[in-house]
Design a protein around this motif. Structure first.
Motif, PDB file in Angstrom:
ATOM      1  N   LEU A   1       5.182  14.923 -14.296  1.00 34.14           N
ATOM      2  CA  LEU A   1       4.727  14.426 -12.995  1.00 34.14           C
ATOM      3  C   LEU A   1       5.011  12.943 -12.767  1.00 34.14           C
ATOM      4  O   LEU A   1       4.870  12.447 -11.658  1.00 34.14           O
ATOM      5  CB  LEU A   1       3.218  14.683 -12.843  1.00 34.14           C
ATOM      6  N   GLY A   2       5.385  12.237 -13.839  1.00 36.30           N
ATOM      7  CA  GLY A   2       5.639  10.804 -13.709  1.00 36.30           C
ATOM      8  C   GLY A   2       4.366   9.974 -13.705  1.00 36.30           C
ATOM      9  O   GLY A   2       4.309   8.903 -13.099  1.00 36.30           O
ATOM     10  N   TYR A   3       3.337  10.475 -14.377  1.00 30.93           N
ATOM     11  CA  TYR A   3       2.061   9.750 -14.472  1.00 30.93           C
ATOM     12  C   TYR A   3       2.088   8.837 -15.693  1.00 30.93           C
ATOM     13  O   TYR A   3       2.194   9.310 -16.825  1.00 30.93           O
ATOM     14  CB  TYR A   3       0.922  10.753 -14.602  1.00 30.93           C
ATOM     15  N   PRO A   4       2.021   7.498 -15.519  1.00 31.04           N
ATOM     16  CA  PRO A   4       2.169   6.568 -16.641  1.00 31.04           C
ATOM     17  C   PRO A   4       0.915   6.382 -17.469  1.00 31.04           C
ATOM     18  O   PRO A   4       0.940   5.739 -18.511  1.00 31.04           O
ATOM     19  CB  PRO A   4       2.541   5.255 -15.949  1.00 31.04           C
ATOM     20  N   GLY A   5      -0.206   6.919 -17.017  1.00 32.34           N
ATOM     21  CA  GLY A   5      -1.472   6.702 -17.706  1.00 32.34           C
ATOM     22  C   GLY A   5      -2.399   5.869 -16.852  1.00 32.34           C
ATOM     23  O   GLY A   5      -1.991   5.286 -15.846  1.00 32.34           O
ATOM     24  N   PRO A   6      -3.671   5.810 -17.212  1.00 33.70           N
ATOM     25  CA  PRO A   6      -4.624   5.020 -16.440  1.00 33.70           C
ATOM     26  C   PRO A   6      -4.204   3.561 -16.389  1.00 33.70           C
ATOM     27  O   PRO A   6      -3.740   3.005 -17.389  1.00 33.70           O
ATOM     28  CB  PRO A   6      -5.933   5.175 -17.228  1.00 33.70           C
ATOM     29  N   ASP A   7      -4.339   2.960 -15.255  1.00 32.48           N
ATOM     30  CA  ASP A   7      -4.009   1.545 -15.091  1.00 32.48           C
ATOM     31  C   ASP A   7      -5.273   0.825 -14.620  1.00 32.48           C
ATOM     32  O   ASP A   7      -5.520   0.701 -13.429  1.00 32.48           O
ATOM     33  CB  ASP A   7      -2.892   1.379 -14.051  1.00 32.48           C
ATOM     34  N   PRO A   8      -6.099   0.370 -15.563  1.00 33.04           N
ATOM     35  CA  PRO A   8      -7.385  -0.186 -15.205  1.00 33.04           C
ATOM     36  C   PRO A   8      -7.300  -1.409 -14.308  1.00 33.04           C
ATOM     37  O   PRO A   8      -8.213  -1.708 -13.554  1.00 33.04           O
ATOM     38  CB  PRO A   8      -8.010  -0.556 -16.568  1.00 33.04           C
ATOM     39  N   SER A   9      -6.234  -2.158 -14.411  1.00 36.81           N
ATOM     40  CA  SER A   9      -6.169  -3.410 -13.657  1.00 36.81           C
ATOM     41  C   SER A   9      -5.574  -3.244 -12.270  1.00 36.81           C
ATOM     42  O   SER A   9      -5.812  -4.061 -11.391  1.00 36.81           O
ATOM     43  CB  SER A   9      -5.344  -4.434 -14.429  1.00 36.81           C
ATOM     44  N   ALA A  10      -4.740  -2.179 -12.116  1.00 37.20           N
ATOM     45  CA  ALA A  10      -4.181  -1.807 -10.816  1.00 37.20           C
ATOM     46  C   ALA A  10      -3.139  -2.750 -10.269  1.00 37.20           C
ATOM     47  O   ALA A  10      -2.288  -2.349  -9.519  1.00 37.20           O
ATOM     48  CB  ALA A  10      -5.280  -1.624  -9.781  1.00 37.20           C
ATOM     49  N   ARG A  11      -3.178  -4.016 -10.619  1.00 39.48           N
ATOM     50  CA  ARG A  11      -2.187  -4.958 -10.104  1.00 39.48           C
ATOM     51  C   ARG A  11      -1.665  -5.799 -11.258  1.00 39.48           C
ATOM     52  O   ARG A  11      -2.219  -5.820 -12.343  1.00 39.48           O
ATOM     53  CB  ARG A  11      -2.797  -5.865  -9.026  1.00 39.48           C
TER      54      ARG A  11
ATOM     55  N   THR B   1       4.517   2.735 -19.446  1.00 34.84           N
ATOM     56  CA  THR B   1       3.456   2.061 -18.693  1.00 34.84           C
ATOM     57  C   THR B   1       3.985   1.382 -17.440  1.00 34.84           C
ATOM     58  O   THR B   1       3.238   1.118 -16.501  1.00 34.84           O
ATOM     59  CB  THR B   1       2.741   0.995 -19.544  1.00 34.84           C
ATOM     60  N   GLY B   2       5.278   1.055 -17.413  1.00 33.29           N
ATOM     61  CA  GLY B   2       5.857   0.358 -16.275  1.00 33.29           C
ATOM     62  C   GLY B   2       5.446  -1.096 -16.186  1.00 33.29           C
ATOM     63  O   GLY B   2       5.709  -1.764 -15.186  1.00 33.29           O
ATOM     64  N   ARG B   3       4.813  -1.626 -17.245  1.00 35.15           N
ATOM     65  CA  ARG B   3       4.368  -3.021 -17.223  1.00 35.15           C
ATOM     66  C   ARG B   3       5.341  -3.902 -17.993  1.00 35.15           C
ATOM     67  O   ARG B   3       6.044  -3.437 -18.887  1.00 35.15           O
ATOM     68  CB  ARG B   3       2.962  -3.134 -17.833  1.00 35.15           C
ATOM     69  N   PRO B   4       5.393  -5.196 -17.676  1.00 36.10           N
ATOM     70  CA  PRO B   4       6.314  -6.100 -18.382  1.00 36.10           C
ATOM     71  C   PRO B   4       6.011  -6.147 -19.873  1.00 36.10           C
ATOM     72  O   PRO B   4       4.842  -6.100 -20.279  1.00 36.10           O
ATOM     73  CB  PRO B   4       6.048  -7.457 -17.729  1.00 36.10           C
ATOM     74  N   ALA B   5       7.048  -6.237 -20.687  1.00 33.98           N
ATOM     75  CA  ALA B   5       6.879  -6.363 -22.132  1.00 33.98           C
ATOM     76  C   ALA B   5       7.959  -7.270 -22.688  1.00 33.98           C
ATOM     77  O   ALA B   5       9.125  -7.163 -22.309  1.00 33.98           O
ATOM     78  CB  ALA B   5       6.939  -4.986 -22.800  1.00 33.98           C
TER      79      ALA B   5
END
Length: 356
Positions: A51-61, A147-151
């Motif tokens: 489904l393309g769900y990256p996981g919970p993103d608690p911070s949202a932004r 996660t789609g977040r910077p690393a």
């Protein structure tokens, strides 16, 4: 480097429905993996990927909005290592400097190869990551990408999805080895672990490509370059690999090498901790340094400076800060950081300072 915007807002309920499990089971898969059976966890993660769900993103932004206020540090070592190892402490202090300046928290996420490492990374309440100590094949890297977040990765591996900060380990290793090999007839090497299995062993001229830790591989390649240039046959060089980077492991590895019927007269150690352990083993064996044994280290630690070890100096605090800044601002990775060769009294020849 900015977080990837999802094409649609897939919810955890949709993932649970796709997986054929309850929403609570899907939630526990991310928050408390130990409460979910392996079969159910696999169903949820497979459904999330479909489904393309990256996981919970608690911070949202993203961190640049100042909303979440958290930067994650993925540590490929045990948590105590972060406080016991002088260089890890320097690196983390650099990250802390930037976090303090930007009003952010720092969350340390140790990974040890357990089955739930990737789930913990994907569920982490942070918006960007810095990675310290990992291998080419570490599944945590895939989890970070999802996660789609910077690393930002320190010292490798080099991956298209992530930024990279570090020095030219191969060039620095070649330079310090060339110095240590002056007047040498029987060189040996003490290295960091080769793989996540962290097997202690002594081998003859191992293939550097078998080391999945990039730092181990690149420094070993540099040593190999210097040895080959000096006329040594790589397959005749003893290489002792350690399970961790520590003084005690240096004592043990050097003790085994120096107990040989025809012991080495040079030991190239991949860190100051391993070099200091080598000096201790030599002292116990009554071996004079540098007359009978030349020793090189790496990092120019305070303890190595006291012992006047010939070593490579790099600013890990500065590199930690660079990693953190690149992660939270989305900046491009900077050029390789500088290093310099510090000559001491543990080698037999002192040339001019070498810069990299």
């Amino acid at each position: 480097m900015s977080p990837a915007a999802p094409e649609s807002k897939i919810t955890l309920s949709e993932v649970a429905r796709e997986a054929g499990v309850s929403v609570m089971t899907a939630s526990y898969t991310y928050s408390t993996p130990s409460r979910v059976s392996a079969a159910s966890r696999e169903k949820v993660l497979t459904a999330a990927e479909v489904l393309g769900y990256p996981g919970p993103d608690p911070s949202a932004r993203s961190l640049r909005t100042g909303t979440s206020g958290a930067l994650g540090v993925v540590l490929g070592e045990t948590l105590p290592y972060a406080f016991d190892d002088p260089q890890a402490t320097c690196f983390l202090a650099g990250i802390a400097d930037v976090c303090a300046e930007h009003g952010l928290a720092m969350t340390i996420l140790p990974t040890n190869g357990s089955a739930d490492d990737d789930q913990r990374i994907r569920a982490a309440a942070v918006d960007a990551f810095v990675v310290w100590t990992t291998t080419d094949d570490d599944p945590v890297l895939e989890a970070l990408a999802l996660t789609g977040r910077p690393a930002i990765i320190h010292a490798g591996p080099k991956k298209k999805a992530f930024g990279l900060v570090g020095i030219d380990d191969r060039a620095a290793a070649q330079a310090v080895a060339a110095l240590g090999l002056q007047q040498s007839q029987r060189p040996a090497i003490i290295t960091f672990p080769f793989t996540k299995e962290r097997v202690e062993m002594i081998s003859m001229g191992p293939d550097p490509a078998t080391a999945t830790f990039p730092v181990t591989r690149n420094r070993l390649l540099g040593y190999q370059d210097a040895l080959t240039a000096a006329g040594f046959q790589w397959e005749n060089v003893e290489v002792a690999s350690c399970s961790i980077n520590s003084f005690g492991e240096g004592v043990r590895a050097a003790g085994r090498l120096l107990a040989r019927p025809n012991p080495p007269d040079t030991i190239l150690a991949m860190s100051d901790e391993l070099a200091l352990g080598t000096l201790e083993a030599a002292s116990k064996a009554g071996i004079h340094v540098p007359g009978s044994l030349a020793v090189t280290g790496w990092d120019a630690s305070d303890a190595a400076s006291v012992k006047q070890v010939t070593t490579v100096q790099q600013n890990l605090r500065q590199q930690g800060a660079a990693c953190a800044l690149a992660a939270i601002t989305g900046a491009s990775s900077p050029a390789p950081h500088s290093w310099q060769l510090i000559t001491g009294k543990t080698t037999r020849y002192t040339p001019e300072l070498v810069l990299g």
